[in-house]
Scaffold this motif. Structure first.
Motif, PDB file in Angstrom:
ATOM      1  N   HIS A 273      15.062   9.427 -12.221  1.00 14.17           N
ATOM      2  CA  HIS A 273      16.348   8.722 -12.373  1.00 14.17           C
ATOM      3  C   HIS A 273      16.191   7.230 -12.346  1.00 14.17           C
ATOM      4  CE1 HIS A 273      18.310  12.505 -12.237  1.00 14.17           C
ATOM      5  NE2 HIS A 273      17.741  12.815 -11.050  1.00 14.17           N
ATOM      6  N   ALA A 274      14.983   6.745 -12.340  1.00 17.23           N
ATOM      7  CA  ALA A 274      14.816   5.294 -12.359  1.00 17.23           C
ATOM      8  C   ALA A 274      13.699   4.965 -13.324  1.00 17.23           C
ATOM      9  CB  ALA A 274      14.470   4.783 -10.963  1.00 17.23           C
ATOM     10  N   ASP A 275      13.589   3.719 -13.617  1.00 15.36           N
ATOM     11  CA  ASP A 275      12.699   3.268 -14.664  1.00 15.36           C
ATOM     12  C   ASP A 275      11.304   2.982 -14.098  1.00 15.36           C
ATOM     13  OD1 ASP A 275      12.146   2.568 -17.179  1.00 15.36           O
ATOM     14  OD2 ASP A 275      12.984   0.540 -17.065  1.00 15.36           O
ATOM     15  N   PHE A 276      10.830   3.801 -13.154  1.00 14.89           N
ATOM     16  CA  PHE A 276       9.587   3.503 -12.441  1.00 14.89           C
ATOM     17  C   PHE A 276       8.499   4.537 -12.727  1.00 14.89           C
ATOM     18  CE2 PHE A 276      12.431   1.575  -9.012  1.00 14.89           C
ATOM     19  CZ  PHE A 276      12.312   0.310  -9.535  1.00 14.89           C
ATOM     20  N   VAL A 277       7.266   4.056 -12.530  1.00 16.30           N
ATOM     21  CA  VAL A 277       6.119   4.964 -12.589  1.00 16.30           C
ATOM     22  C   VAL A 277       5.269   4.708 -11.357  1.00 16.30           C
ATOM     23  CG1 VAL A 277       4.102   5.712 -13.907  1.00 16.30           C
ATOM     24  CG2 VAL A 277       6.095   4.789 -15.107  1.00 16.30           C
ATOM     25  N   LEU A 278       4.947   5.780 -10.626  1.00 18.30           N
ATOM     26  CA  LEU A 278       4.059   5.622  -9.460  1.00 18.30           C
ATOM     27  C   LEU A 278       2.638   5.979  -9.910  1.00 18.30           C
ATOM     28  CD1 LEU A 278       3.728   5.103  -6.414  1.00 18.30           C
ATOM     29  CD2 LEU A 278       4.047   7.571  -6.067  1.00 18.30           C
ATOM     30  N   MET A 279       1.695   5.087  -9.604  1.00 18.73           N
ATOM     31  CA  MET A 279       0.319   5.329 -10.029  1.00 18.73           C
ATOM     32  C   MET A 279      -0.634   5.257  -8.845  1.00 18.73           C
ATOM     33  SD  MET A 279      -0.449   3.267 -13.480  1.00 18.73           S
ATOM     34  CE  MET A 279       0.401   3.562 -14.995  1.00 18.73           C
ATOM     35  N   ALA A 280      -1.595   6.209  -8.839  1.00 18.38           N
ATOM     36  CA  ALA A 280      -2.688   6.118  -7.861  1.00 18.38           C
ATOM     37  C   ALA A 280      -3.972   6.018  -8.673  1.00 18.38           C
ATOM     38  CB  ALA A 280      -2.722   7.345  -6.976  1.00 18.38           C
ATOM     39  N   VAL A 281      -4.812   5.045  -8.322  1.00 21.74           N
ATOM     40  CA  VAL A 281      -6.062   4.847  -9.073  1.00 21.74           C
ATOM     41  C   VAL A 281      -7.223   5.095  -8.136  1.00 21.74           C
ATOM     42  CG1 VAL A 281      -7.419   3.214 -10.405  1.00 21.74           C
ATOM     43  CG2 VAL A 281      -4.920   3.130 -10.519  1.00 21.74           C
ATOM     44  N   LYS A 282      -8.112   6.003  -8.549  1.00 21.40           N
ATOM     45  CA  LYS A 282      -9.292   6.297  -7.732  1.00 21.40           C
ATOM     46  C   LYS A 282     -10.526   6.051  -8.586  1.00 21.40           C
ATOM     47  CE  LYS A 282      -8.541   9.912  -4.223  1.00 21.40           C
ATOM     48  NZ  LYS A 282      -9.676   9.803  -3.324  1.00 21.40           N
ATOM     49  N   PRO A 283     -11.510   5.376  -8.028  1.00 21.58           N
ATOM     50  CA  PRO A 283     -12.733   5.204  -8.830  1.00 21.58           C
ATOM     51  C   PRO A 283     -13.445   6.550  -8.992  1.00 21.58           C
ATOM     52  CG  PRO A 283     -13.011   4.260  -6.659  1.00 21.58           C
ATOM     53  CD  PRO A 283     -11.579   4.672  -6.752  1.00 21.58           C
ATOM     54  N   ARG A 284     -13.951   6.733 -10.155  1.00 16.75           N
ATOM     55  CA  ARG A 284     -14.613   7.982 -10.518  1.00 16.75           C
ATOM     56  C   ARG A 284     -15.820   8.275  -9.615  1.00 16.75           C
ATOM     57  NH1 ARG A 284     -15.950  10.255 -16.100  1.00 16.75           N
ATOM     58  NH2 ARG A 284     -17.965  11.167 -15.647  1.00 16.75           N
TER      59      ARG A 284
END
Lengths: 576, 129
Positions: A273-284
């Protein structure tokens, strides 16, 4: 040709090697078998390893990525809950109170403090009238009377009724979001209740994910503008240096390379319902640490297995080929032996045939010479009688010599009257030896005997054995110089065979002599021998079912070994 | 003692004629035959005291001739000649009633000795009959 047939013939030709015993043959065979064995073992192992490698990798990735996905999902829910709560609160206030009540700043202040106490994060609260001007405001900034009629959020609120903004700095140079709700009075006037929320709350939510130092998590809007600070990719409102992942309502993971050159897994989820994106970044590298360990184990296992297979293949092939070679050599030796026997028996037959055919003309010569002699003796007056008598006598002596040769040859090859009895080989040997005692004494030849006392009695022909032993002993005596030595031994080779050896330390024989020793008329005693001794010996021993072997070295003496069967051979009574 | 009648049988004509001459020189009445048939006819015509019979001949074999001679004239003594030097033929011949066997080439002394022995036996037997 069927496929199976073709495969078979391929196999046959692959292992086909030339027949003769050549070193290249066995090398080729060794090469082919090793290659075949190795291929058959290593190829499936390799396939298995590659499959395992990929399977494990895929499984591990799933295993590692799934919890991250869960965490991202949960955090997104927290975010949405947080925003929904704030939005509901603002909406509730706008419904419970009339615009007139909210326009009174004392009222508004009281409501604001109550809300702030219940829901952390509220920074201020304000009422905007239908002209877009802040009619009343409570909060740390002096925003009363500010005109928002042309502001983007205001326009959007007017259209949508409820509006939650992206993070922005606004007039106050501090990241915040706006939640605005539009209401209509009964008389048709529209007004907007607006609250701003401190995004410090966002940071707390991110922090609660408890990420490792190498990992990162942040909120961005769909335009790729960071909504919370990131560890590696910039501060709030910076443009995210990563490409935005494709829109999806599920939590998803993708692999990519970040601007710093690290291979990373990005797990992301779009808000509903909002214009957001949650991102988690993990090094390979982090994700694959357990995988790398496993992979080196796998590689080690593979290399060890291949080494083991190779060593077994090489070892086994070597053993196999060496066995094969030995058996080939034995077979060829047996062939040579057989050929030799065949040759000797042909020679024997030939000699007997020649002797037989010679006998008739010899008889004629004998009689003619005899008659000549008779006539000469009867004549009263015969010139040169003495000379003539000498001539005829010489002819008769030569005939006599031929006669003895042909008779011995015939006697050897056609002798049938074998007289088999149970006898003690040691006795026969001692008896034969006694014939030569005088000569031994005379020439001071040492004779030593080591006879096995436990020898069984054997079924054989005494007279013929004596002839055999006498022959060999005569040769031994002829070979040694005065003062030499001759050694006799007997032993039980196996339950069916006895061995008799006669060894001398005489002059020995060359290989060339050894090769011809059993042939008739072959003699090294130019003046005294007929060359029939060993030939006849050989024939007798073969007829008695035995075998003879001669080992000799020039200057080092000769050993003649005779093997005799314990039971009488069937050939002993049947003859040739 | 009357003259010893000897029949020499051998397919080697040179051998048999020469031997016949040598025996004649020694006072024997010798006749020759060069095969089994001839030998049998000669025995029928005038039984000799001794037949010297070669075993290896074309036509009727030596052993067969021996059998027939002994069947018709048991008193006739037969000395066998073998070219084989093999005792087997000799022993077989002895079983068929031969007086003895000799191997070629002959020692004349051996033959004369055997001829006289056989001759005495034959003359005794024929004298009795």
């Amino acid at each position: 040709m069927s496929r199976l047939e073709r495969f078979r013939s391929l196999f046959r030709t692959a292992l086909d090697v030339p027949e003769e015993i050549a070193p290249e043959r066995y090398q080729a065979l060794r090469r082919k078998i090793t290659l075949l064995l190795t291929t058959a073992a290593v190829v499936p192992l390799l396939i298995l390893s590659v499959i395992n490698y990929h399977q494990y990798r895929a499984t591990l990735t799933r295993e590692i990525v799934t919890p991250v996905r869960g965490l991202v999902n949960k955090t997104r829910h927290s975010f949405e809950l947080f925003l929904a709560e704030r939005a509901s609160t603002v909406s509730l206030i706008s419904q419970v109170y009339t615009p007139a009540e909210l326009a009174d700043e004392r009222n508004l202040n009281r409501i604001f403090r109550a809300v702030k106490g219940e829901f952390p994060g509220f920074i201020d609260l304000g009422l905007i009238n239908e002209n877009g001007v802040h009619a009343s405001y409570v909060g740390p900034y002096n925003l009363k009377g500010k005109d928002y009629s042309s502001a983007d959020w205001y326009q959007q609120t007017r259209v949508k009724g409820v509006y939650v903004s992206d993070v922005f700095m606004g007039f106050r140079r501090f990241p915040h979001i706006v939640i605005a709700v539009q209401r209509m009075t009964d008389d048709g006037h529209s007004w907007v209740l607006r609250a701003t929320i401190d995004t410090g709350q966002f940071d707390r939510l991110i922090a609660s994910m408890g990420l490792e130092p190498e990992s990162d998590a942040f909120l961005v809007n769909t335009a790729g503008v960071l909504q919370t600070a990131s560890r590696f990719y910039g501060a709030v409102l910076d443009q995210l240096p990563l490409p935005m992942p494709p829109m999806t309502y599920e939590t998803a993971t993708l692999e990519t390379t970040d601007p710093a050159g690290r291979d990373v897994f990005i797990t992301y989820t779009y808000f509903q319902h909002a214009d957001f994106v949650l991102m988690a970044v993990k090094p390979r590298a982090d994700i694959f640490k357990p995988w790398t360990t496993l992979r080196s184990d796998l590689i080690l296992l593979f290399v060890t297995s291949v080494a083991l297979i190779l060593s077994v293949a090489f070892g086994l092939t070597d053993l196999l080929v060496r066995r094969m070679r030995a058996s080939d050599e034995r077979r060829i030796a047996a062939f040579v032996q057989m050929e030799h026997t065949q040759k000797l028996s042909s020679i024997g037959r030939l000699a007997a045939g020649v002797a037989h055919e010679i006998n008739n003309p010899l008889a004629i010569i004998n009689e003619k010479a005899g008659l000549a002699s008779d006539l000469m003796e009867l004549a009263k007056d015969f010139p040169e009688r003495d000379r003539f008598r000498a001539l005829v006598d010489a002819i008769l002596r030569s005939v006599e010599r031929c006669r003895s040769i042909t008779h011995r040859l015939l006697g050897f090859s056609r002798r049938m009257d074998v007289n088999i009895e149970q006898l003690d080989v040691n006795d026969v040997l001692k008896e034969t030896m006694s014939f030569l005692e005088q000569e031994a004494l005379h020439r001071s030849i040492t004779t030593s005997v080591s006879l096995d006392p436990a020898m069984p009695r054997i079924a054989s022909d005494r007279g013929q054995l004596q002839q055999v032993f006498l022959n060999i002993l005569n040769n031994a005596f002829a070979a040694v110089p005065d003062g030499g030595s001759v050694t006799l031994a007997t032993w039980l080779r196996d339950p069916d065979t006895v061995g008799v050896s006669i060894k001398d330390n005489g002059k020995g024989m060359s290989d060339e002599v050894l090769r011809h020793i059993f042939e008739p008329f072959f003699t090294t005693k130019k003046t005294s021998g007929t060359g029939l001794g060993m030939f006849i010996t050989y024939g007798i021993i073969r007829r008695l079912g035995g075998d003879i072997a001669v080992q000799s070295k020039e200057g080092a003496g000769t050993t003649v070994t005779v093997f005799l069967p314990v039971k009488a051979a069937p050939t002993a009574t049947l003859g040739s | 003692m009357q003259e010893l009648k000897v029949l020499l049988v051998d397919d080697e004509e040179e051998f048999v004629t020469t031997l016949a001459e040598r025996l004649s020189l020694r006072g024997m009445a010798t006749r020759i035959a060069t095969d089994g048939e001839q030998a049998l006819r000669a025995v029928e015509a005038d039984p000799p005291h001794v037949v010297v019979l070669d075993l290896m001949m074309p036509g009727i074999k030596g052993t067969e001739a021996l059998r027939r001679i002994k069947a018709g004239h048991p008193g006739v003594q037969v000395i066998l000649l073998t070219g084989h030097g093999s005792a087997r033929d000799g022993i077989e011949g002895m079983k068929l009633g031969a007086f003895d066997y000799l191997m070629k080439p002959l020692r004349l002394e051996d033959l004369l000795e055997k001829l006289h022995e056989a001759g005495r036996l034959a003359q005794a037997a024929q004298g009795n009959s």
